[in-house]
Write a protein that holds these residues in place. Sequence first.
Motif, PDB file in Angstrom:
ATOM      1  N   VAL A 170       0.829  -1.208   0.000  1.00 44.58           N
ATOM      2  CA  VAL A 170       0.000   0.000   0.000  1.00 44.58           C
ATOM      3  C   VAL A 170       0.865   1.260   0.000  1.00 44.58           C
ATOM      4  CG1 VAL A 170      -1.622   1.363   1.368  1.00 44.58           C
ATOM      5  CG2 VAL A 170      -1.997  -1.086   1.058  1.00 44.58           C
ATOM      6  N   VAL A 171       1.872   1.311   0.892  1.00 44.18           N
ATOM      7  CA  VAL A 171       2.664   2.544   0.967  1.00 44.18           C
ATOM      8  C   VAL A 171       3.554   2.691  -0.263  1.00 44.18           C
ATOM      9  CG1 VAL A 171       2.542   2.651   3.477  1.00 44.18           C
ATOM     10  CG2 VAL A 171       4.483   1.513   2.389  1.00 44.18           C
ATOM     11  N   LEU A 172       3.971   1.576  -0.871  1.00 44.18           N
ATOM     12  CA  LEU A 172       4.706   1.695  -2.132  1.00 44.18           C
ATOM     13  C   LEU A 172       3.798   2.280  -3.205  1.00 44.18           C
ATOM     14  CD1 LEU A 172       6.831  -1.596  -2.243  1.00 44.18           C
ATOM     15  CD2 LEU A 172       7.640   0.761  -1.929  1.00 44.18           C
ATOM     16  N   CYS A 173       2.544   1.831  -3.245  1.00 42.90           N
ATOM     17  CA  CYS A 173       1.593   2.398  -4.208  1.00 42.90           C
ATOM     18  C   CYS A 173       1.385   3.889  -3.947  1.00 42.90           C
ATOM     19  CB  CYS A 173       0.255   1.674  -4.121  1.00 42.90           C
ATOM     20  SG  CYS A 173       0.290  -0.006  -4.785  1.00 42.90           S
ATOM     21  N   ILE A 174       1.287   4.280  -2.668  1.00 41.63           N
ATOM     22  CA  ILE A 174       1.136   5.703  -2.348  1.00 41.63           C
ATOM     23  C   ILE A 174       2.362   6.469  -2.825  1.00 41.63           C
ATOM     24  CG2 ILE A 174       1.018   7.380  -0.461  1.00 41.63           C
ATOM     25  CD1 ILE A 174      -0.615   5.336   1.124  1.00 41.63           C
ATOM     26  N   ARG A 175       3.549   5.908  -2.539  1.00 33.71           N
ATOM     27  CA  ARG A 175       4.811   6.563  -2.893  1.00 33.71           C
ATOM     28  C   ARG A 175       4.891   6.828  -4.399  1.00 33.71           C
ATOM     29  NH1 ARG A 175       8.239   8.582  -4.673  1.00 33.71           N
ATOM     30  NH2 ARG A 175      10.482   8.739  -4.302  1.00 33.71           N
ATOM     31  N   PHE A 176       4.448   5.854  -5.182  1.00 35.31           N
ATOM     32  CA  PHE A 176       4.549   5.996  -6.635  1.00 35.31           C
ATOM     33  C   PHE A 176       3.220   6.414  -7.255  1.00 35.31           C
ATOM     34  CE2 PHE A 176       8.028   3.089  -5.518  1.00 35.31           C
ATOM     35  CZ  PHE A 176       9.084   3.854  -6.008  1.00 35.31           C
ATOM     36  N   GLU A 177       2.338   6.962  -6.393  1.00 36.45           N
ATOM     37  CA  GLU A 177       1.061   7.518  -6.839  1.00 36.45           C
ATOM     38  C   GLU A 177       0.275   6.538  -7.691  1.00 36.45           C
ATOM     39  OE1 GLU A 177       1.763  11.344  -8.514  1.00 36.45           O
ATOM     40  OE2 GLU A 177       2.726  12.103  -6.700  1.00 36.45           O
ATOM     41  N   MET A 178       0.285   5.303  -7.251  1.00 34.96           N
ATOM     42  CA  MET A 178      -0.444   4.267  -7.970  1.00 34.96           C
ATOM     43  C   MET A 178      -1.573   3.684  -7.139  1.00 34.96           C
ATOM     44  SD  MET A 178       2.785   2.206  -9.515  1.00 34.96           S
ATOM     45  CE  MET A 178       1.792   0.716  -9.662  1.00 34.96           C
ATOM     46  N   LEU A 179      -1.877   4.297  -5.984  1.00 33.16           N
ATOM     47  CA  LEU A 179      -2.909   3.711  -5.133  1.00 33.16           C
ATOM     48  C   LEU A 179      -4.281   3.992  -5.714  1.00 33.16           C
ATOM     49  CD1 LEU A 179      -3.178   2.074  -2.542  1.00 33.16           C
ATOM     50  CD2 LEU A 179      -3.628   4.189  -1.317  1.00 33.16           C
ATOM     51  N   ASN A 180      -5.009   2.941  -6.001  1.00 35.39           N
ATOM     52  CA  ASN A 180      -6.382   3.051  -6.476  1.00 35.39           C
ATOM     53  C   ASN A 180      -7.112   1.789  -6.054  1.00 35.39           C
ATOM     54  OD1 ASN A 180      -5.852   0.954  -8.394  1.00 35.39           O
ATOM     55  ND2 ASN A 180      -4.756   2.475  -9.645  1.00 35.39           N
ATOM     56  N   PRO A 181      -8.395   1.706  -6.325  1.00 36.88           N
ATOM     57  CA  PRO A 181      -9.120   0.522  -5.847  1.00 36.88           C
ATOM     58  C   PRO A 181      -8.500  -0.779  -6.311  1.00 36.88           C
ATOM     59  CG  PRO A 181     -10.661   2.175  -6.599  1.00 36.88           C
ATOM     60  CD  PRO A 181      -9.299   2.685  -6.961  1.00 36.88           C
ATOM     61  N   PHE A 182      -7.969  -0.793  -7.524  1.00 35.53           N
ATOM     62  CA  PHE A 182      -7.409  -2.035  -8.033  1.00 35.53           C
ATOM     63  C   PHE A 182      -6.139  -2.421  -7.280  1.00 35.53           C
ATOM     64  CE2 PHE A 182      -4.507  -4.272 -10.926  1.00 35.53           C
ATOM     65  CZ  PHE A 182      -5.252  -5.420 -11.131  1.00 35.53           C
ATOM     66  N   THR A 183      -5.192  -1.473  -7.132  1.00 39.41           N
ATOM     67  CA  THR A 183      -3.946  -1.814  -6.441  1.00 39.41           C
ATOM     68  C   THR A 183      -4.194  -2.112  -4.964  1.00 39.41           C
ATOM     69  OG1 THR A 183      -3.490   0.541  -6.151  1.00 39.41           O
ATOM     70  CG2 THR A 183      -2.470  -0.549  -8.034  1.00 39.41           C
ATOM     71  N   SER A 184      -5.165  -1.390  -4.374  1.00 41.27           N
ATOM     72  CA  SER A 184      -5.526  -1.712  -2.989  1.00 41.27           C
ATOM     73  C   SER A 184      -6.001  -3.152  -2.890  1.00 41.27           C
ATOM     74  CB  SER A 184      -6.637  -0.777  -2.493  1.00 41.27           C
ATOM     75  OG  SER A 184      -6.140   0.513  -2.250  1.00 41.27           O
ATOM     76  N   GLY A 185      -6.852  -3.540  -3.846  1.00 42.67           N
ATOM     77  CA  GLY A 185      -7.337  -4.917  -3.854  1.00 42.67           C
ATOM     78  C   GLY A 185      -6.209  -5.914  -4.020  1.00 42.67           C
ATOM     79  N   VAL A 186      -5.251  -5.569  -4.905  1.00 42.32           N
ATOM     80  CA  VAL A 186      -4.116  -6.472  -5.102  1.00 42.32           C
ATOM     81  C   VAL A 186      -3.345  -6.653  -3.799  1.00 42.32           C
ATOM     82  CG1 VAL A 186      -1.856  -6.693  -6.225  1.00 42.32           C
ATOM     83  CG2 VAL A 186      -3.867  -6.037  -7.568  1.00 42.32           C
ATOM     84  N   ALA A 187      -3.129  -5.554  -3.078  1.00 43.80           N
ATOM     85  CA  ALA A 187      -2.386  -5.635  -1.816  1.00 43.80           C
ATOM     86  C   ALA A 187      -3.123  -6.523  -0.815  1.00 43.80           C
ATOM     87  CB  ALA A 187      -2.185  -4.225  -1.238  1.00 43.80           C
ATOM     88  N   ALA A 188      -4.448  -6.317  -0.709  1.00 40.46           N
ATOM     89  CA  ALA A 188      -5.222  -7.108   0.249  1.00 40.46           C
ATOM     90  C   ALA A 188      -5.206  -8.589  -0.118  1.00 40.46           C
ATOM     91  CB  ALA A 188      -6.661  -6.583   0.317  1.00 40.46           C
ATOM     92  N   VAL A 189      -5.375  -8.857  -1.419  1.00 38.18           N
ATOM     93  CA  VAL A 189      -5.398 -10.255  -1.855  1.00 38.18           C
ATOM     94  C   VAL A 189      -4.036 -10.902  -1.670  1.00 38.18           C
ATOM     95  CG1 VAL A 189      -5.637 -11.742  -3.881  1.00 38.18           C
ATOM     96  CG2 VAL A 189      -7.339  -9.954  -3.431  1.00 38.18           C
TER      97      VAL A 189
END
Lengths: 226, 226, 226
Positions: A170-189
């Motif tokens: 999640v924080v890597l996605c935030i860092r690279f401005e890639m956090l969205n519902p899809f990447t959040s879902g990927v992290a959770a899964v």
Amino acid sequence: MLQDFFTPSVQHALDLVGIFVFAISGALLAVRKNFDVFGMAVLAEVTALGGGLFRDLVIGAVPPAAFTDLGFFLMPLVATALVFFLHPVVERTQAAVNVFDAAGLGLFCVTGATKAYEYGLGLTASAVMGLATAVGGGVLRDVLANEVPSLLRWDRDLYAVPAIVGATLVVLCIRFEMLNPFTSGVAAVTAFLIRILAMRYHWRAPRAWNRRSSAAEEVIPEKATA
Amino acid sequence: MLQDFFTPSVQHALDLVGIFVFAISGALLAVRKNFDVFGMAVLAEVTALGGGLFRDLVIGAVPPAAFTDLGFFLMPLVATALVFFLHPVVERTQAAVNVFDAAGLGLFCVTGATKAYEYGLGLTASAVMGLATAVGGGVLRDVLANEVPSLLRWDRDLYAVPAIVGATLVVLCIRFEMLNPFTSGVAAVTAFLIRILAMRYHWRAPRAWNRRSSAAEEVIPEKATA
Amino acid sequence: MLQDFFTPSVQHALDLVGIFVFAISGALLAVRKNFDVFGMAVLAEVTALGGGLFRDLVIGAVPPAAFTDLGFFLMPLVATALVFFLHPVVERTQAAVNVFDAAGLGLFCVTGATKAYEYGLGLTASAVMGLATAVGGGVLRDVLANEVPSLLRWDRDLYAVPAIVGATLVVLCIRFEMLNPFTSGVAAVTAFLIRILAMRYHWRAPRAWNRRSSAAEEVIPEKATA
């Protein structure tokens, strides 16, 4: 924008599912410890809401969501009633409970890290809060039940690692401005799957090198220290 | 002016030293309890940061320093790695660890009381927060490890008293407008020396008068109460 | 208007009485656990102030009343001194202590729920905070003493139920705009009387249905779970 990751209703439903399965694990431990129905309800509430409560106190989200959302409070009571009347059935479905618990773990590490970042914490601190949100309730459950937290014990399958991986994603996605519902879902899964695999193949973490007594590897003497 | 007591860099370096030595004690207890490497890291973090975290939540310093300073978070991980690979060596140097722990105790009671006063607490409450900052991490460590906190046990050398003395000296200095880097240092060193002497001469605090069973003085039955 | 329910001096005096009797129960447990005088003081403070401290952190009343009112801090020290010198006498008056503890329970569930509502919590959350204020200190006391919280154990007389009833009466009064000093008093006295009756007639709560081992009903094996 962060709050748009999930539509509120989907997010809320997922939270309730996570709370419910964590509450089941608390109520089941209470049955095993021979607690009465109020002890079951307390342990269910603490397990389900303790991690998020700790997170909200740390990030200054006061009053915490656990005390502002009636559904968050009622769900553990539903879980308590279910375990109260049907606990032999629930225990027989322990495998199913474990799968739901893994789902709760994956979900909470993602929502915990996201909420901490929204409240201004740094990336590393947000990842730590994701971990704390996911595992905090279980630690409080074990402390109240006067047991060594299973999070800390070497003879339990990996539990912290999946949450660390999910929160870090999640924080890597935030860092690279890639956090969205899809990447959040990927992290959770991802966190969910690692936990499932850890249970399936009994992945465990190493203990300190050069422990003197190899006999200690076989049993955990709960009160062996001086 | 209070924040000028130490230059920021000196203050920060002292904080890191205190955090490091407390983390060592947490990681060592985790090894003795047979926890895995994640259990070691959790216990190291909790021991090192728990007292300050409790203080910051009480005084309203949110988010707490433990979550805003990356060094505070990383130092316990360094301590964990050290204990993981070298714990027989670390245990052999237990005497050195005890000296550093005493230094951490002296430092944390001073900085804890000072920070509490800066956030508007009264003199007595600031002294109490100094004590809580110094001993809180160790209490959380023992609770998580499912042990009676050594702070409370009569068969351990004085631990609270040095912190009480140090924190009381700080608030007396504040009361008489004498708090400066020198007097702060005197308070920290006084607490440090009392702790060292308590360990050297096994100073202990009295227990309640007229306990009925004198046999109870020899052993502590951990589960003897009804 | 809510703050007019009791005159400040009466409210404060009642708070001090509740704090005192809870502190007595903490200090007595410390004696039974063989703690030294500082352990007694810590356990007395935690038992007396822990519930209110938790409530204040949750509702955002920072710094908590426990750290702003000198009397709240000193009262447990008085209780500690009393138990230190006179604990055989105090234990012989256990019945009296139990009555005062019931009074503290009744008072704290009412003031806890009222204060939570004043700080903006909903009705259900306010009732929960009333319960947490009343029982939180005892739970912390038992956790620090490394015991299963007596709140959770089935073989203890009802303790949560009186507080739940008292706190529920308070929020019902708020809901129907009937909260005043008289109805507050009725709620506190109702909780008090239910607790007294529960002790007199050993009222207990049921445990989960269909527990497999009926032998488990006779003893509580503290470490029996896997």
